[in-house]
Design an enzyme around this catalytic site. Structure first.
Site, PDB file in Angstrom:
ATOM      1  N   GLY A  71       0.865  -1.314  -0.016  1.00  0.00           N
ATOM      2  CA  GLY A  71      -0.125  -0.062  -0.156  1.00  0.00           C
ATOM      3  C   GLY A  71       0.756   1.104  -0.188  1.00  0.00           C
ATOM      4  O   GLY A  71       0.652   2.224  -0.733  1.00  0.00           O
ATOM      5  N   SER A 199      -3.101  -3.593  -0.840  1.00  0.00           N
ATOM      6  CA  SER A 199      -2.024  -4.354  -0.016  1.00  0.00           C
ATOM      7  C   SER A 199      -2.709  -5.531   0.178  1.00  0.00           C
ATOM      8  O   SER A 199      -3.586  -5.865   0.676  1.00  0.00           O
ATOM      9  CB  SER A 199      -1.598  -3.520   1.207  1.00  0.00           C
ATOM     10  OG  SER A 199      -0.700  -3.980   2.017  1.00  0.00           O
ATOM     11  N   ALA A 200      -1.628  -6.779   0.032  1.00  0.00           N
ATOM     12  CA  ALA A 200      -2.241  -8.068   0.045  1.00  0.00           C
ATOM     13  C   ALA A 200      -2.538  -8.348   1.702  1.00  0.00           C
ATOM     14  O   ALA A 200      -3.386  -9.155   1.958  1.00  0.00           O
ATOM     15  CB  ALA A 200      -1.290  -9.006  -0.572  1.00  0.00           C
ATOM     16  N   HIS A 201      -1.462  -7.847   2.689  1.00  0.00           N
ATOM     17  CA  HIS A 201      -1.496  -8.605   3.840  1.00  0.00           C
ATOM     18  C   HIS A 201      -2.841  -7.762   4.566  1.00  0.00           C
ATOM     19  O   HIS A 201      -3.265  -8.337   5.955  1.00  0.00           O
ATOM     20  CB  HIS A 201      -0.231  -8.166   4.609  1.00  0.00           C
ATOM     21  CG  HIS A 201      -0.228  -6.601   5.132  1.00  0.00           C
ATOM     22  ND1 HIS A 201      -0.437  -6.263   6.356  1.00  0.00           N
ATOM     23  CD2 HIS A 201       0.343  -5.558   4.395  1.00  0.00           C
ATOM     24  CE1 HIS A 201      -0.121  -4.837   6.407  1.00  0.00           C
ATOM     25  NE2 HIS A 201       0.416  -4.524   5.260  1.00  0.00           N
ATOM     26  N   THR A 237      12.635  -7.626  -9.853  1.00  0.00           N
ATOM     27  CA  THR A 237      12.082  -9.025 -10.253  1.00  0.00           C
ATOM     28  C   THR A 237      10.792  -9.151  -9.363  1.00  0.00           C
ATOM     29  O   THR A 237      10.579  -8.754  -8.205  1.00  0.00           O
ATOM     30  CB  THR A 237      13.184  -9.981  -9.578  1.00  0.00           C
ATOM     31  OG1 THR A 237      14.337  -9.693 -10.295  1.00  0.00           O
ATOM     32  CG2 THR A 237      12.716 -11.264  -9.805  1.00  0.00           C
ATOM     33  N   CYS A 325       0.291   1.997  12.784  1.00  0.00           N
ATOM     34  CA  CYS A 325       1.246   2.613  12.459  1.00  0.00           C
ATOM     35  C   CYS A 325       1.890   3.643  13.212  1.00  0.00           C
ATOM     36  O   CYS A 325       3.201   4.126  13.157  1.00  0.00           O
ATOM     37  CB  CYS A 325       1.472   3.058  10.836  1.00  0.00           C
ATOM     38  SG  CYS A 325       0.398   2.011   9.896  1.00  0.00           S
TER      39      CYS A 325
HETATM   40  N1  PLP Z   1      -3.031   2.864   3.298  1.00  0.00           N
HETATM   41  C1  PLP Z   1      -3.965   2.415   4.229  1.00  0.00           C
HETATM   42  C2  PLP Z   1      -5.300   2.945   4.281  1.00  0.00           C
HETATM   43  C3  PLP Z   1      -3.453   1.503   5.499  1.00  0.00           C
HETATM   44  O1  PLP Z   1      -4.319   1.045   6.195  1.00  0.00           O
HETATM   45  C4  PLP Z   1      -2.111   1.096   5.048  1.00  0.00           C
HETATM   46  C5  PLP Z   1      -1.668   0.164   6.296  1.00  0.00           C
HETATM   47  O2  PLP Z   1      -2.004   0.018   7.186  1.00  0.00           O
HETATM   48  C6  PLP Z   1      -1.279   1.086   4.106  1.00  0.00           C
HETATM   49  C7  PLP Z   1      -1.966   2.243   3.329  1.00  0.00           C
HETATM   50  C8  PLP Z   1      -0.005   0.685   3.910  1.00  0.00           C
HETATM   51  O3  PLP Z   1       0.026  -0.413   3.189  1.00  0.00           O
HETATM   52  P1  PLP Z   1       1.450  -1.223   3.588  1.00  0.00           P
HETATM   53  O4  PLP Z   1       1.424  -1.716   4.957  1.00  0.00           O
HETATM   54  O5  PLP Z   1       0.940  -2.539   2.459  1.00  0.00           O
HETATM   55  O6  PLP Z   1       2.484  -0.351   2.982  1.00  0.00           O
END
Ligand code: PLP
Length: 386
Positions: A71, A199-201, A237, A325
């Protein structure tokens, strides 16, 4: 001690089916998709079917999907890529104050390079007003970036309407769909988006992989220069196992989505109702109607969110205060302050995000522990006087 994980907005476990789909690409099918011999071509074919799966899921063409690291990279790509490619057309970007830092930080970075950024306010439920978007557009505006679902309070923005305005005015429209992709139906035509981050996770896939949808014809500068992978837009890659995992996670999401929306909405509303009825002076943050099915965000008066988080962790319950975060920072959440929560109350916020494996029993156990923990912390609090 039974562990109860209520932080699916921070990350999700890799689904067993995803793990199983990825494993051959970590073991025997390890070829580089750029290699011309069979082992490479086997990996390339797998990547192309993964691309078709994710493209189809959002109504895009396969060539409009670029795989990348997640993301944060997708958001950086969208903002910087559009800004640099269109700077002779204009230098103005519109976003909102409640975006994820993965959008806000590139926006600040671009401001330092003489781009102008308008940060639209949100209302008390976290909504951006499409009319304010329309009013903010000037003949120098090149990009509007508004997230689909807020990662802290779960509010779903009127993306389709904002996208329609952007399209009418000939401005590119990006949405960060990291929290909604795989959890809600998403169609790029209905949403009128030109660029979309994933974002996959966050959907039971692996960490460190994601994708960006870039509508055909969009003027954008490549994010990474190098070996020319991903149609020269994102060299490096390809993360073959990760991409296979993302596509498998999408297939599971397609199968599970309807049932999951119903189940999680029920559990979410049960959790909110019980918190509000069993605890005094609780505020629910975000919209109750336009909300991610799995998101609960509340503030408890006279409680430190961090103390709450640690106390619950000690009892085996994982939750978040503010957003993962920014956990550990002493600043109150920028999202909560933007919706008008006073800083002292914002410090008492707790985010609980439910997931595929969450059960009613888990929610009930967590509730009892939250009720007890709030009582304990308030009993020790000098500012709680009841
Ligand atoms: N954007 C949003 C709304 C998110 O919640 C997050 C992750 O918490 C991200 C972006 C960032 O994604 P990534 O952890 O894959 O870098």
């Amino acid at each position: 001690m039974e562990k109860i994980y209520l932080d699916h907005a921070a990350t999700t476990p890799v689904a067993p089916e995803v793990f199983e789909a990825m494993t051959p690409y970590l073991e025997e099918k390890y070829g580089n998709p750029s290699s011309l011999y069979q082992k490479g071509q086997e990996a390339k074919r797998a990547i192309e079917s993964a691309r078709a799966v994710v493209a189809d899921f959002i109504g895009a063409a396969p060539e409009e999907i670029i795989f990348l690291s997640g993301g944060t990279e997708a958001d950086n790509f969208a903002l910087k890529g559009i800004a640099y490619a269109n700077k002779e057309r204009g230098d103005h970007i519109i976003t909102s104050v409640t975006e994820h830092h993965a959008v806000l930080e590139p926006a600040h970075f671009l401001e330092a390079q003489d781009f102008k950024v308008t940060y639209l306010p949100v209302d008390s439920q976290g909504f951006v007003d499409p009319e304010q978007v329309a009013e903010a557009i000037t003949d120098r505006t090149i990009l509007i970036s508004i997230m689909h679902a807020n990662n802290e309070i779960g509010t779903l923005q009127p993306i389709g309407e904002i996208g329609r305005i952007a399209r009418e005015r000939g401005v590119y429209f990006h949405t960060d769909a990291v929290q909604s992709f795989g959890h809600l139906p998403l169609n790029i035509e209905e949403l009128n988006v030109d660029i979309l981050s994933v974002s996959a996770h966050k959907l039971y896939g692996p960490k460190g992989v994601g994708m960006i949808f870039i509508r055909k014809g969009t003027r954008i500068v490549p994010f990474m220069q190098g070996g020319g992978q991903e149609r020269n837009l994102r060299a490096s890659t390809l993360n073959v196992p990760g991409i296979i995992g993302l596509a498998k996670a999408v297939e599971l999401a397609i199968d599970e989505m309807d049932g999951e929306i119903t189940k999680l909405t029920g559990l979410r509303d049960y959790l909110i109702d019980e918190l509000v009825s069993r605890i005094e002076q609780v505020t629910v943050n975000g919209s109750l109607e336009q909300r991610l099915p799995n998101n609960v965000n509340v503030c408890f008066d006279a409680i430190e969110g961090e103390s709450m988080l640690m106390a619950l962790d000690g009892q085996g319950i994982s939750v978040s205060s503010g957003s993962a975060c920014t956990s550990g920072s002493v600043e109150p959440s920028h999202v909560l302050t933007a919706i008008g929560v006073p800083p002292d109350i914002a410090h008492g916020s707790l985010r609980m995000t439910l997931g595929r494996s969450t059960t009613k029993e888990e929610v009930a156990t967590a509730l009892d522990m939250i009720v007890q923990t709030v009582a304990n912390l308030r009993a020790m609090s000098p500012v709680w006087n009841r």
